[in-house]
Every structure is written in C-alpha cells, then in structure tokens.
Scaffold this motif. Structure first.
Motif, PDB file in Angstrom:
ATOM      1  N   THR A 574      10.639   4.216   0.107  1.00 13.69           N
ATOM      2  CA  THR A 574      10.790   2.768   0.247  1.00 13.69           C
ATOM      3  C   THR A 574       9.726   2.009  -0.528  1.00 13.69           C
ATOM      4  O   THR A 574       9.846   0.822  -0.744  1.00 13.69           O
ATOM      5  N   MET A 575       8.658   2.719  -0.941  1.00 11.91           N
ATOM      6  CA  MET A 575       7.577   2.032  -1.656  1.00 11.91           C
ATOM      7  C   MET A 575       7.648   2.318  -3.148  1.00 11.91           C
ATOM      8  O   MET A 575       6.802   1.861  -3.915  1.00 11.91           O
ATOM      9  N   VAL A 628      -1.836  -1.686  -4.043  1.00 12.34           N
ATOM     10  CA  VAL A 628      -1.956  -2.292  -2.714  1.00 12.34           C
ATOM     11  C   VAL A 628      -2.063  -1.202  -1.653  1.00 12.34           C
ATOM     12  O   VAL A 628      -2.905  -1.273  -0.760  1.00 12.34           O
ATOM     13  N   VAL A 629      -1.230  -0.179  -1.787  1.00  2.00           N
ATOM     14  CA  VAL A 629      -1.279   0.901  -0.805  1.00  2.00           C
ATOM     15  C   VAL A 629      -2.645   1.577  -0.824  1.00  2.00           C
ATOM     16  O   VAL A 629      -3.245   1.828   0.221  1.00  2.00           O
ATOM     17  N   TYR A 633      -4.727   2.002   2.651  1.00  2.15           N
ATOM     18  CA  TYR A 633      -4.114   3.080   3.427  1.00  2.15           C
ATOM     19  C   TYR A 633      -5.027   3.824   4.391  1.00  2.15           C
ATOM     20  O   TYR A 633      -4.614   4.192   5.482  1.00  2.15           O
ATOM     21  N   ILE A 634      -6.261   4.091   4.037  1.00  2.00           N
ATOM     22  CA  ILE A 634      -7.117   4.845   4.968  1.00  2.00           C
ATOM     23  C   ILE A 634      -8.553   4.694   4.461  1.00  2.00           C
ATOM     24  O   ILE A 634      -8.779   4.650   3.263  1.00  2.00           O
ATOM     25  N   LEU A 663      -0.322  -0.281   8.066  1.00  2.00           N
ATOM     26  CA  LEU A 663      -0.370  -1.505   7.281  1.00  2.00           C
ATOM     27  C   LEU A 663       0.009  -1.222   5.825  1.00  2.00           C
ATOM     28  O   LEU A 663       0.757  -1.983   5.198  1.00  2.00           O
ATOM     29  N   ALA A 664      -0.479  -0.109   5.302  1.00  2.00           N
ATOM     30  CA  ALA A 664      -0.190   0.244   3.911  1.00  2.00           C
ATOM     31  C   ALA A 664       1.305   0.463   3.731  1.00  2.00           C
ATOM     32  O   ALA A 664       1.912   0.002   2.760  1.00  2.00           O
ATOM     33  N   PHE A 665       1.907   1.153   4.698  1.00  2.00           N
ATOM     34  CA  PHE A 665       3.332   1.442   4.591  1.00  2.00           C
ATOM     35  C   PHE A 665       4.142   0.147   4.625  1.00  2.00           C
ATOM     36  O   PHE A 665       5.031  -0.082   3.801  1.00  2.00           O
ATOM     37  N   VAL A 666       3.774  -0.731   5.564  1.00  2.00           N
ATOM     38  CA  VAL A 666       4.509  -1.985   5.705  1.00  2.00           C
ATOM     39  C   VAL A 666       4.356  -2.842   4.443  1.00  2.00           C
ATOM     40  O   VAL A 666       5.342  -3.316   3.872  1.00  2.00           O
ATOM     41  N   LEU A 667       3.113  -2.984   3.989  1.00  4.20           N
ATOM     42  CA  LEU A 667       2.873  -3.807   2.802  1.00  4.20           C
ATOM     43  C   LEU A 667       3.540  -3.205   1.572  1.00  4.20           C
ATOM     44  O   LEU A 667       4.165  -3.913   0.782  1.00  4.20           O
TER      45      LEU A 667
END
Ligand SMILES: Nc1nc2c(ncn2[C@@H]2O[C@H](COP(=O)(O)OP(=O)(O)OP(=O)(O)O)[C@@H](O)[C@H]2O)c(=O)[nH]1
Ligand SMILES: [Mg+2]
Lengths: 681, 76
Positions: A574-575, A628-629, A633-634, A663-667
């Motif tokens: 999805t990203m 962005v990820v 991400y961590i 948050l990384a996944f959503v963004l």
C-alpha cells in the motif's frame, strides 16, 4: 592538555595518593569547563542551563597526587526536586568526596552561594571556585576575595575557567584542604527557635548516620518532607519512629511554613555575608540586554528565530555537500577501495571474499562517510548557537507554543537537540522536572529529523528531484517532522499524560562570544561519533546485509534477504515500497545512515551506482513515501537503548517503537495513495 | 500597593511579599531566591507576551504569567 601538568611545578609540600573531588554548582556556571581544563577531557559545554545531566568522571594528575574528578549536573539547590539534584546530593552526602569544589558564577553571587551554603551543611571540605570573574568585571562588580574567604571559612579561588586561568590555583587549594584538618566553622543560618527544637527532637531519635547521611541534616529533611528522604525513612524500620514524629510536627501550624523560613534565613545570611564583599563599580552588561530587546522583540523575534535556523540549514547544505572538500574525499575513498580490491586480488583472495570486502564492507562505509563534511558543518553551526546563549532565548520565545500543546518550554531544548542526534537529546530531557512532561518529550523526540536521517534524505532528494524541488522536499520533511512532534505531543498529552502544568523557570544567561575551543571540540565530538558509527555499526551491518543477500549462493531472490523481503513485501504494497527498500529499513534500525549503505548492497551497486539504480527501480512518489516512512518508522537502536535507560521501562520503549511503526504505515499509505490519485505515481 | 507579579509591566519594579502556589513549584521559586523581601523587576516579554523575563538578584529569570501569579509583590 591538562592544566595539572603545569601545576606540578616543584612545591615543597605535596600530598601523595588519590583523592576524589566533586564539582558542584548551579547550572551553567562553568563546572564542565573547569572539569575539562583539569582533566583534559571534552565534556559538553554550552551557554544554557542543564547540559550535564549525569555525573562524569575524569582524572587529573598533579605531581604525586592523583585526583579523581567528578563533574556533577548543575542544580539550584539540593532539595531533590529533580533527578539531577538527587544525583548531586547523593554523591556528596553518601560517597563523601574528599573535596567538593563549589563552582560559582562571580557575577551572580547571592543565588550561587545559596547552594554553597547547602553544600557546607553536608561537608566542610569545600573550595569555592569563583568562576567567570571576567563576566563580573564586565558587569562592573568588584569582589573582595580575601574578605569573602574569611567570611565563608573556606578557600575561595577566583578564576576564568574558559581561558584556563586559575585552574592551577584550584589544584593548589585542593592540596591545602587535603593537608589540613582544621577548618573554620562555616557560616550557618540560624533556624527559627521552634524549628531548631523540632529538628533536635527528631535528630535525637536517629542513629549516628541514618542511612549514611548526616544526622541533623537528615532530621531537617524529614521535617521539610523531602520526598527522597521520606522514601529512605519508609524503607528502613529503625527510622520509622523519627519519620512518624516528623509527620506530626509538620502538621503543627507553627511549622507548616518551615521550608520557606529556612530558605529565607539562608538568603538573609547571604546578604549579610556579601555586604562589603561585592561592590558595584562602573560598567554594565548593556549590550546583552540591548541584544535581548531586539532578539525577543514583539515583531522581530520570530522572523529572527526563523532566519537563524534557516541560515543554519542553508549553511549545512551549501557548505557541507558538493564542496571541493567532499569531492576530494570521495576521490580518496574511491582510490582506497580500488587499492583494497587490487591488494586482495594480488594476495589471491577468492572472488567472493574480494566482493564481500570491497562491494560490501567498503562500499557501505564509503556511502556514509562521504557525508562527513555536511555533518561537521551542521554541528559547528549548532555549537555556535549553543555557546552564544541564543538557544535559551529561542526556548523563551517558543514556550508560548509549547504550552499550547501542553509541553513545557524546557522541552524545546531537548527537541532542537534532536536535529543533531536523538541520543543526547533524549538524555537532555532530564532537565524537565515534571515526570509526565519528561516522558512525553522523550517519546516524541525520535520524530525530530536527526543528522543520520538527514544524510539519507539529502541523498534521496538529490537523486529523485532537482533544483527547487529538492529543496522543497527537504523543507517539507523538516516541516513534517515539526508538525508530527506537535500533533503527537498534543495527542499523547490528551490521552496519556493528563498532568498538572509545571512551572517554566528558565534562566537567561548573558550572551557570550562563542569560544572556538568549545565550538571546535563540540563539533568534533559529534562528527567523530558519526565517523565511528560509519566505521563500526554501519560497516558491520552492511557486511551482514551483504552476506544475507549473497547466501545461499544463487539469485538474490533466493538469498536470506530475498526471502525475508518477500515475506515482508505485502507490508509495502500500500506504500509502494519494494522489498529491497523494506529490507534496508530493517537494517536501518541499527543506524539510520545504514539505509543507504544497505541499499547499495541490496542493489548490488557501489556508492556511485546507487543513485542510478534507485532512479531506475523506484518512482519519485515511492521515493518520497520512503523518506517519510524512514523519518518516523522506528527510533534507531541507540535511541531505543537510551529511551529504555531514561524511562527505566520496557513498556515505554516498546511504545516508542510501536507508535512510530503504526504512524509510518498510516502516513506512508496515505501519501502514496493520495499521490497516485493525483496522478503523481 | 500589592499586585501579582504577573501584573508588573516591563520596566516596573516590585518587592516580593508572598510566594504561593503548589509546594514543589514554590520550593523551586524560593530556591531561586524569590523569597519575601526580594526586589524584582520585569524586563521584557516574549513576542506573544508570555513568558516574561525578570531581573532578580542580578540575574535574568523567565517565567510564565500563570506561574508569576502565585507571587505577590508590592509595587515600588
Ligand atoms: N565569561 C565566561 N564564560 C565562561 C567561563 N567559564 C565557562 N564559561 C562559559 O559558560 C558557559 C557554561 O559553561 P559549562 O561548563 O557548560 O557550564 P556547566 O556548569 O557545566 O553547565 P551545566 O552542565 O548545564 O550545569 C559556556 O558557554 C562557557 O563557555 C568564564 O570563566 N568566563
Ligand atoms: Mg556541565
């Protein structure tokens, strides 16, 4: 260079052996500067309060005398309201150093000597180091040192630690204190009668050294209701009775305000002590005040703040990348890599090994270390900002915004430090008194775009975007980083830490012309850490990534890395992130710059082939999503370790990692999908 | 005339008469030398009017207006 070497000049009376010497004092008075002068070490020095947050040890040899020096965090008192105060107090009360150097700011004696009085309650082996004499002169203050010495009953040594003036005399004074047993009785503030009686009654119920502390002092702290001391008393059965009595006495309305009375009495004592000692001559620190009026001006304040930070980032990019120095550096590194290959082939190393060393280890190292000029420029600018005193003003000005999102103005300093590296930034959060605010500041800190990630972003921006677009991409990432800090703080504050607002009390030190030595050592320390990481963690990691991508022998898809990649690939769908990008993120947890190094290995290209390979395989939209990820991400491994240490909780450490991943996944998904809808894919 | 410290305008001076507020905040302020009888002057405010920088015992201390409310001063 250590000043003590020069202090080793022949002196008839020398004390042999070792002694422990603690440096205590208010924040920002030059303790670390003196510590560095004495030990030749390079502790963090800058012009704002609360840089040293844990004790640091060093040694100083002076003839046959070895001094173990302990640099303590700065504190305004020993009342245990914050972790630093506890560290300082417990060290002095329990480990009982042979000598305590009470470092004071000569231009601000009253408040500084307040702490000295508290130190004198715990030990009489005190030396007052009257630092910043130059600043006092600039303010037009004339100090009668012999008189002060007589009144305090301990040696007073004037010095300018910053210019290494007076440190030899400090060592001399240490010798004197070590040699003599008899010291004049230190000045004590008389306690109000009711109070003195109450303390006496409690003390009579205590053993000689309750829990290792001085008896009268312990009794008074019990009466004051000092948190840490109450805890000690609660844990030790034989102290329980005294604790009980103190509790009853505290309820007595006559003693309710004991604390305030004790403090007032001490300040009164100080003004008596200082009458006739400090005289006001001519001279005023007017340029500092005048500068403050401009810098924090109603309309100019924020534009200046923005300009200063913009200038810093502009300098970082324009001086740090693409300069003759960095170009020459790349050439040299290439040559070394070539030489390495040649030498390995020459000694008949198998092709696989040659590849491992050159295309794995060396390529990874080179990809990262080439950014060293950029890192050096950034940290030099940052050190200038710090040592000038402007950072404290910046905190002063943004406090209004911080309080709007429920954060403390003091949180600003750890957050801006996050632009450099999140590890010291997380530690700097110790300066925040309120535990909830402190935890919050720690948790959002990894969202600050640090130098390690900057390196990755600079590379990606230059690879996928050109001209103003690249600049806009960088700017958007900094913006996103700030916006996320604000949003996540507000969110966490609402849901997790609904605490009472704490007071914001920030000292604004006079401006200070940055000292090249501070700036250079500070910049060098941070840069060296970067180079070490490139040579250490990142080389090891790229080595591992190389092995995982090449073993078992055969096509990459069947290697361990390939299999892992295919396993996690659905996560990236999805990203728009390919499995190679995902695997590089996994490797990047160890150190964020390592993302580049491992990509070079994963694509099987050297440091110079990476840009081309990426352009070929990844769309600009996916590249932006990837940036962005990797921003959120961590936290990197070192940051996680320090978060665990500072919060003393695995739960919060796991939380810091998890919310970032989510948050990384959503963004990532959001940006990629919206971008595709807009036809950017 | 008595007023909360937060009412001091830039350039105005006062003498502290009482320090209130929650106990840990209060302790911190007292430790910093804001004890009754101390003279204090308002210097300048941040661009959005809060916090305010004060001059006390020869050094500059920034404080939020809300915190300064807990301190009562006698205007000089
Ligand atoms: N004018 C002047 N400045 C000094 C002197 N000694 C140190 N400084 C400056 O004072 C600032 C604070 O020095 P530090 O050594 O970091 O102070 P510290 O006491 O360790 O501070 P914390 O760790 O924050 O408690 C720095 O900007 C120093 O350069 C001095 O003798 N004169
Ligand atoms: Mg320090």
């Amino acid at each position: 260079m250590s000043c003590c070497d020069s202090a080793a000049s022949p002196s008839p009376l020398r004390v042999a052996g070792t002694a422990t010497v603690a440096l205590a004092g208010n924040p920002n008075v030059g303790k670390s500067t003196l510590f560095n002068a004495l030990t030749g070490l390079h502790q963090h020095v800058g012009n704002w309060s609360g840089k040293t947050v844990e004790r640091k040890d060093g040694t100083c040899r002076a003839g046959d005398l070895t001094l173990r020096l302990v640099d303590l965090p700065g504190t305004y008192s020993l009342s245990a309201l914050s972790p630093e105060e506890l560290i300082a107090r417990e060290f002095i009360a329990l480990e009982r150093p042979d000598v305590v150097i009470s470092v004071v700011d000569a231009s601000n004696l009253e408040r500084n000597l307040y702490l000295t009085l508290q130190l004198l309650e715990l030990t009489d082996r005190v030396i007052v180091a009257l630092n910043m004499i130059d600043l006092a002169e600039r303010k037009g203050l004339i100090i009668d040192v012999p008189q002060l010495e007589r009144r305090l009953g301990v040696p007073v040594v004037p010095l300018v630690a910053e210019h290494r003036e007076g440190s030899a005399e400090v060592v001399e004074a240490i010798r004197r204190v070590l040699r003599s047993d008899k010291r004049a009785a230190p000045p004590r503030a008389g306690l109000p009668v009711v109070l003195a009686e109450a303390v006496g009654r409690i003390a009579s119920m205590l053993p000689e050294r309750p829990a290792g502390f001085d008896r009268d002092w312990f009794a008074r702290k019990l009466l004051e209701g000092d948190g840490a001391i109450l805890e000690v008393a609660g844990r030790t059965p034989i102290l329980g009775a005294a604790d009980q009595l103190a509790r009853e006495l505290r309820a007595d309305p006559q003693l309710a305000d004991a604390e305030a009375e004790v403090i007032s009495a001490q300040y009164e004592l100080l003004s008596t002590l200082l009458t006739g000692v400090v005289r006001k001559g001519t001279g005023k620190l007017d340029w500092s005040d005048a500068l403050d009026r401009v810098v924090t001006h109603r309309y100019l304040g924020y534009p200046i703040l923005f300009g200063v930070f913009a200038l810093m980032f502009w300098a970082t990019f324009s001086l740090g990348a693409g300069t003759p120095l960095s170009i020459a550096l790349t050439r040299i590194l290439d040559q070394v890599g070539g030489g390495l290959r040649w030498a390995l082939v020459r000694v008949g190393a198998p092709a696989l090994l040659v590849n491992f060393v050159v295309a794995g280890l060396w390529a990874g190292f080179e990809t990262v270390v080439g950014f060293f000029p950029l890192i050096a420029v950034f940290f030099t600018c940052f050190a200038l900002l710090e040592d000038s005193g402007y950072l404290a003003r910046a905190a002063f000005m943004v406090d209004r915004f911080m309080s709007a999102i429920g954060l403390h103005g003091r949180s600003f300093l750890p957050l801006v430090m996050g632009f450099g590296c999140n590890v010291p930034a997380v530690m700097a959060a110790r300066g925040i008194d309120n535990p909830g605010d402190r935890l919050l500041t720690i948790l959002v800190n990894p969202l600050m775009l640090c130098q390690a990630r900057l390196v990755v972003f600079v590379f990606f921006a230059a690879t996928f975007f050109s001209g103003w677009r690249a600049a806009a991409v960088m700017l958007s990432l900094y913006g996103l980083s700030a916006v996320l800090v604000v949003l996540m703080s507000a969110l966490f504050k609402r849901t997790l830490f609904q605490s009472e607002p704490t007071p914001f009390l920030l000292e604004l030190p006079p401006y200070h012309l940055p000292v090249w030595r501070n700036v250079a050592t500070h910049a060098w320390r941070s840069t060296r850490m970067f180079i070490r990481r490139a040579g250490g963690q990142i080389t090891v990691m790229t080595g591992a990534v190389w092995l995982f991508t090449h073993l078992p022998l055969g096509p990459v898809d069947h290697s361990f890395a390939g299999r892992l990649g295919h396993l996690v690939a659905p996560l990236g769908l999805t990203m728009g992130l390919s499995w190679r990008l995902l695997v590089s993120l996994v490797a990047g947890v160890l150190a964020k710059e390592g993302v580049l190094a491992s990509l070079a290995v994963l694509y099987g290209v050297g440091p110079h082939g990476l840009a081309g390979a990426l352009r070929h395989a990844v769309s600009p939209l996916a590249a932006y999503t990837f940036m962005v990820v990797s921003l959120v991400y961590i936290p990197c491994f070192s940051t996680l370790v320090v978060i665990r240490r500072e919060t003393m909780s695995w739960r919060w450490t796991a939380f810091a990692a998890l919310y970032g991943l989510i948050l990384a996944f959503v963004l990532g998904t959001g940006i990629f999908q919206v971008g595709r809808l807009l036809g950017l894919g | 005339m008595l007023a909360p410290l937060s009412h001091l305008q830039p350039g105005q001076r006062g003498r502290i008469t009482r320090v209130g507020g929650a106990s840990s905040i209060r302790r911190r302020m007292l430790d910093l030398g804001l004890v009754p009888g101390t003279e204090i002057a308002a210097l300048h405010a941040a661009p959005l009017r809060d916090p305010v920088a004060f001059l006390v015992r020869g050094y500059h201390l920034a404080m939020r207006r809300r915190d300064a409310e807990a301190i009562a001063v006698e205007l000089l």
